[in-house]
Each structure stands twice: as C-alpha cells, then as structure tokens.
Design an enzyme around this catalytic site. Structure first.
Site, PDB file in Angstrom:
ATOM      1  N   GLY A  20      48.737  40.791  45.375  1.00 56.94           N
ATOM      2  CA  GLY A  20      48.643  39.420  45.868  1.00 56.94           C
ATOM      3  C   GLY A  20      49.678  39.179  46.951  1.00 56.94           C
ATOM      4  O   GLY A  20      50.215  38.088  47.113  1.00 56.94           O
ATOM      5  N   GLY A  23      49.533  36.150  49.567  1.00 58.08           N
ATOM      6  CA  GLY A  23      49.593  34.741  49.165  1.00 58.08           C
ATOM      7  C   GLY A  23      50.896  34.081  49.577  1.00 58.08           C
ATOM      8  O   GLY A  23      51.765  34.720  50.177  1.00 58.08           O
ATOM      9  N   GLN A  24      51.028  32.790  49.204  1.00 59.76           N
ATOM     10  CA  GLN A  24      52.225  32.024  49.623  1.00 59.76           C
ATOM     11  C   GLN A  24      53.494  32.713  49.130  1.00 59.76           C
ATOM     12  O   GLN A  24      54.410  32.976  49.905  1.00 59.76           O
ATOM     13  CB  GLN A  24      52.156  30.601  49.034  1.00 59.76           C
ATOM     14  CG  GLN A  24      53.366  29.758  49.390  1.00 59.76           C
ATOM     15  CD  GLN A  24      53.537  28.511  48.528  1.00 59.76           C
ATOM     16  OE1 GLN A  24      53.120  28.481  47.372  1.00 59.76           O
ATOM     17  NE2 GLN A  24      54.154  27.483  49.089  1.00 59.76           N
ATOM     18  N   LEU A  25      53.554  33.036  47.848  1.00 60.33           N
ATOM     19  CA  LEU A  25      54.749  33.699  47.296  1.00 60.33           C
ATOM     20  C   LEU A  25      54.758  35.172  47.688  1.00 60.33           C
ATOM     21  O   LEU A  25      55.803  35.726  48.042  1.00 60.33           O
ATOM     22  CB  LEU A  25      54.760  33.550  45.775  1.00 60.33           C
ATOM     23  CG  LEU A  25      55.885  34.255  45.032  1.00 60.33           C
ATOM     24  CD1 LEU A  25      57.244  33.716  45.455  1.00 60.33           C
ATOM     25  CD2 LEU A  25      55.694  34.097  43.517  1.00 60.33           C
ATOM     26  N   ASP A  46      46.530  43.658  48.433  1.00 60.42           N
ATOM     27  CA  ASP A  46      45.804  42.379  48.355  1.00 60.42           C
ATOM     28  C   ASP A  46      44.310  42.657  48.536  1.00 60.42           C
ATOM     29  O   ASP A  46      43.919  43.723  49.022  1.00 60.42           O
ATOM     30  CB  ASP A  46      46.306  41.397  49.436  1.00 60.42           C
ATOM     31  CG  ASP A  46      46.012  39.940  49.078  1.00 60.42           C
ATOM     32  OD1 ASP A  46      46.957  39.209  48.725  1.00 60.42           O
ATOM     33  OD2 ASP A  46      44.829  39.556  49.120  1.00 60.42           O
ATOM     34  N   ARG A  48      42.452  41.183  50.562  1.00 60.05           N
ATOM     35  CA  ARG A  48      42.143  41.094  52.004  1.00 60.05           C
ATOM     36  C   ARG A  48      43.259  41.763  52.806  1.00 60.05           C
ATOM     37  O   ARG A  48      44.430  41.689  52.437  1.00 60.05           O
ATOM     38  CB  ARG A  48      42.068  39.616  52.429  1.00 60.05           C
ATOM     39  CG  ARG A  48      40.735  38.933  52.115  1.00 60.05           C
ATOM     40  CD  ARG A  48      40.773  37.472  52.513  1.00 60.05           C
ATOM     41  NE  ARG A  48      41.725  36.715  51.691  1.00 60.05           N
ATOM     42  CZ  ARG A  48      41.421  36.236  50.478  1.00 60.05           C
ATOM     43  NH1 ARG A  48      40.252  36.503  49.959  1.00 60.05           N
ATOM     44  NH2 ARG A  48      42.304  35.575  49.767  1.00 60.05           N
ATOM     45  N   ASP A  65      41.523  44.865  44.769  1.00 57.77           N
ATOM     46  CA  ASP A  65      41.033  43.731  43.968  1.00 57.77           C
ATOM     47  C   ASP A  65      41.495  44.020  42.553  1.00 57.77           C
ATOM     48  O   ASP A  65      41.046  44.991  41.935  1.00 57.77           O
ATOM     49  CB  ASP A  65      39.495  43.663  44.042  1.00 57.77           C
ATOM     50  CG  ASP A  65      38.935  42.562  43.129  1.00 57.77           C
ATOM     51  OD1 ASP A  65      37.738  42.266  43.238  1.00 57.77           O
ATOM     52  OD2 ASP A  65      39.710  42.028  42.292  1.00 57.77           O
ATOM     53  N   TYR A 155      43.721  26.479  35.449  1.00 64.91           N
ATOM     54  CA  TYR A 155      44.924  27.194  35.887  1.00 64.91           C
ATOM     55  C   TYR A 155      46.003  27.127  34.809  1.00 64.91           C
ATOM     56  O   TYR A 155      46.556  28.147  34.395  1.00 64.91           O
ATOM     57  CB  TYR A 155      45.427  26.551  37.181  1.00 64.91           C
ATOM     58  CG  TYR A 155      46.705  27.077  37.747  1.00 64.91           C
ATOM     59  CD1 TYR A 155      47.841  26.274  37.768  1.00 64.91           C
ATOM     60  CD2 TYR A 155      46.783  28.345  38.303  1.00 64.91           C
ATOM     61  CE1 TYR A 155      49.025  26.739  38.320  1.00 64.91           C
ATOM     62  CE2 TYR A 155      47.968  28.807  38.856  1.00 64.91           C
ATOM     63  CZ  TYR A 155      49.077  27.993  38.866  1.00 64.91           C
ATOM     64  OH  TYR A 155      50.258  28.445  39.412  1.00 64.91           O
ATOM     65  N   LYS A 159      47.513  30.107  32.472  1.00 58.31           N
ATOM     66  CA  LYS A 159      48.935  30.453  32.548  1.00 58.31           C
ATOM     67  C   LYS A 159      49.572  30.377  31.162  1.00 58.31           C
ATOM     68  O   LYS A 159      50.391  31.224  30.792  1.00 58.31           O
ATOM     69  CB  LYS A 159      49.667  29.532  33.522  1.00 58.31           C
ATOM     70  CG  LYS A 159      49.354  29.803  35.001  1.00 58.31           C
ATOM     71  CD  LYS A 159      49.770  31.211  35.425  1.00 58.31           C
ATOM     72  CE  LYS A 159      49.533  31.474  36.901  1.00 58.31           C
ATOM     73  NZ  LYS A 159      49.893  32.868  37.272  1.00 58.31           N
TER      74      LYS A 159
HETATM   75  C1  VAH Z   1      49.658  24.555  42.198  1.00 54.07           C
HETATM   76  N1  VAH Z   1      51.460  25.372  43.613  1.00 54.07           N
HETATM   77  O1  VAH Z   1      49.832  23.445  42.703  1.00 54.07           O
HETATM   78  C2  VAH Z   1      50.801  25.566  42.316  1.00 54.07           C
HETATM   79  C3  VAH Z   1      51.838  25.378  41.232  1.00 54.07           C
HETATM   80  C4  VAH Z   1      53.196  23.801  39.884  1.00 54.07           C
HETATM   81  C5  VAH Z   1      52.042  23.948  40.811  1.00 54.07           C
HETATM   82  O2  VAH Z   1      51.586  26.185  40.142  1.00 54.07           O
HETATM   83  O3  VAH Z   1      48.645  24.884  41.628  1.00 54.07           O
END
Ligand code: VAH
Length: 332
Positions: A20, A23-25, A46, A48, A65, A155, A159
């Site tokens: 990944g 991505g942002q991180l 990644d 892509r 992937d 999400y 998590k």
């Molecule tokens: C989101 N940036 O907004 C992520 C984060 C705490 C939010 O996990 O889904």
C-alpha cells in the site's frame, strides 16, 4: 501476470516491504524508511504503479494486490523482508460505498499478510488501526485505551476485528505484530483520499489555490487529528521499541491534537485572511459523529515514550510552506 519494476539492485540485508506504498501514509512512510535504511532496502508494493516519480525512481517497486496470496508470498520469498508494513485498506467513507469489498480487502488482506509472515519467517509486521474502532456509545472525550467499542462503519468494524486478530496471531504464533489507532492524518505529499477526516487535507490545498472551501462536516465537529510527521515518528518509535515494552498487542490509542473545521480555518486565515469556508455536512457527518472527540493515549506514552511534536498552528505553517513550494515548482 503481474510485472515488477525494480529500479535498484535487488536488495540484500535487512529488507523492508511496504504494502500500500501508494497511499497517503504509504507514500510518506516509504520515503521515511528509505531515508533511514537505504532506498534499495525498502520495497514499495501497491496494486497500481506509482504515479509519484519520487517513489518510482527511489527504490524497488512491485505490483502487488494483497488479495493475491500467491503473489504476496512470491514477493516475500524474493525479498525476504525482516519487516512488513501492511497499509492497504479502504478508508471509512469509501468502504461505506463498497462494504463487501471493503471488508474483503481490509480483512482478507490482513489474513494473507499475517499468515505469510508466520509461514515465511517475517520478524515484524505493522498494521494500522484507527479511531474508527470506537462507536456512538464510546465515551467521546479522552477516549480510553479499553472501553465500549461499537463501531458502525465497515471500516471501523474491520479495524476492530483486525486488532483482535493481530493480538491472536501474537498469542498463538508469537508473531511480533504491532499497531496504532491513528487519528485523522494530515500530510502534504498526497491529495485527500476516501477518509472522513480528509477535509483537513483538502482545506489546505484550496487555501493555497486561492479557492473557497466547502466543508462536508459541520464547523464544530471536533475530531482527533495528527500531522503526518508525528504519525511517522509514532510508527517508527513503536516499531523500534523493545518487544518487552509493547504491552498492547491489539492496537495503541494514539493522539496529538483535536480541532474542528472552524479552528483549522482560523489557523489557515493567519496566512490567508481572505480564505472563506462554507459548511455543507453530508453523509460523512454521521461517521464523524460516531467517533471520539479526543483520545487518551497514556498507554503509548508510558510503554514506548510517545510524545507528539505538532500543534495545529505548527502543522498549518508547515503544510502551507510545503504546498506553496509545490505550487512554485509546478508539481501541485
Ligand atoms: C478515515 N483518515 O477518515 C481515515 C481515518 C480516523 C480516520 O482512519 O477514514
């Protein structure tokens, strides 16, 4: 057949794999790890190919992937990483639009990495959790490490489940898997993704572009946030800490600051007095309202010395400086 593009000699020594990496991180962590360990020792992977020239040219890249378990094992056998940072996931707002794929990527992707790490002898795994594991019945102020957790987003559910599986792999297989519950992360190297907190990234881009910003959260929506520099420091402090210091094997609460859209706007207006923001809450408001307003990260501070460096104004000054520099050189 996936192809790979290795822009540096096949790494030897202590290799690190970042899944990944686009991505942002992932973009920022890959860059930071390459600064520390040497570019040829940090493999970016990644689904892509990297748009970002810096990632593409700086070190090894593999198309991967993480749902393709055979391909994942092939990459781990090729590079024999001592550490794997598994960052690939659908974020909160995106996963709500595509719940079954969100669950599949966030969960099956994690299982593939945990199993491959155990089977192929990876020493350490890093996997990001989020304040999204908390839900509408969680105490919102100074949310404790252990408390009521009833996330109501795909999400957040993924998590929370992932945290419990990480702890299980630690207990049952002795796998040194470590995790942080990130707040909203703000950085200048990538455009906003599908996160509910990403208004706090987009707002800076709009200010630098001289445009007004329409915020999708209400002006008084307090959320825990963190500058990317602090998130990178926390991640590496956690991964470098002696294993005996790591007392939490689900995921650590991690905090730095909390602010509302109104407050980040005022912080930006110290540089752009004419900058205007309007508020049009959308479906992401319900997500934000189910999350904490502030985080108690005492355990992280006690166990491995966590200490954030960036306040809201210090972050704003740094963000705007870098975004203005990017505009000046035409990469923004
Ligand atoms: C989101 N940036 O907004 C992520 C984060 C705490 C939010 O996990 O889904």
């Amino acid at each position: 057949m996936a192809t790979s593009r290795t822009s540096a000699a096949t790494p030897s020594g202590d290799t690190i794999l970042v899944i990944g990496a686009g991505g942002q991180l992932g973009l920022e962590l890959t860059h930071e790890l390459r600064q520390i360990y040497g570019a040829s020792n940090v493999v970016a992977a990644d689904v892509r190919a990297p748009k970002d020239a810096e990632t593409a040219e700086a070190g090894p890249f593999e198309l991967l992937d993480v749902l393709d378990k055979n391909r994942l094992e092939e990459v781990i056998r090729q590079y024999k990483p001592k550490q794997v940072y598994h960052l690939a996931a659908l974020l909160s707002a995106t996963a709500e639009k595509n719940p079954k794929f969100g669950w599949q990527l966030n969960m099956d992707g994690l299982f593939h990495v945990l199993d491959a790490a155990v089977d192929l002898g990876v020493q350490q795994v890093y996997w990001p959790s989020s304040i999204a594991v908390f839900g509408p019945d969680t105490p919102r102020q100074h949310t404790p490490q252990l408390t009521i957790m009833n996330p109501n987003t795909v999400y957040g559910i993924s998590k929370l489940a992932g945290e419990q599986w990480c702890e299980w792999y630690f207990r049952k297989h002795g796998l040194d898997v470590r995790s942080l519950r990130y707040p909203g992360l703000i950085g200048y190297k990538s455009l906003p993704g599908g996160g509910t907190t990403d208004y706090a990234v987009d707002i800076y881009h709009k200010a630098v572009a001289g445009q007004a910003y329409e915020c999708f959260l209400s002006e008084d929506t307090y959320l825990p946030m963190m500058y990317m520099s602090d998130a990178l420091k926390a991640t590496l402090d956690l991964m470098h800490a002696p294993a005996d210091n790591i007392k939490v094997r689900s995921s650590y609460n991690l905090g730095a600051m909390s602010f509302s859209p109104q407050e980040i706007t005022a912080s930006i207006q110290r540089h752009y007095p004419e900058f205007q923001v309007s508020y049009q809450p959308d479906q992401r408001q319900q997500i934000a309202d189910s999350w904490p307003a502030s985080i108690d990260d005492t355990k992280a501070r006690q166990d491995w010395g966590w200490q954030p460096q960036f306040t809201l104004d210090k972050m704003t000054d740094d963000m705007l400086l870098h975004l203005r520099q990017a505009v000046a050189v035409g990469v923004h």
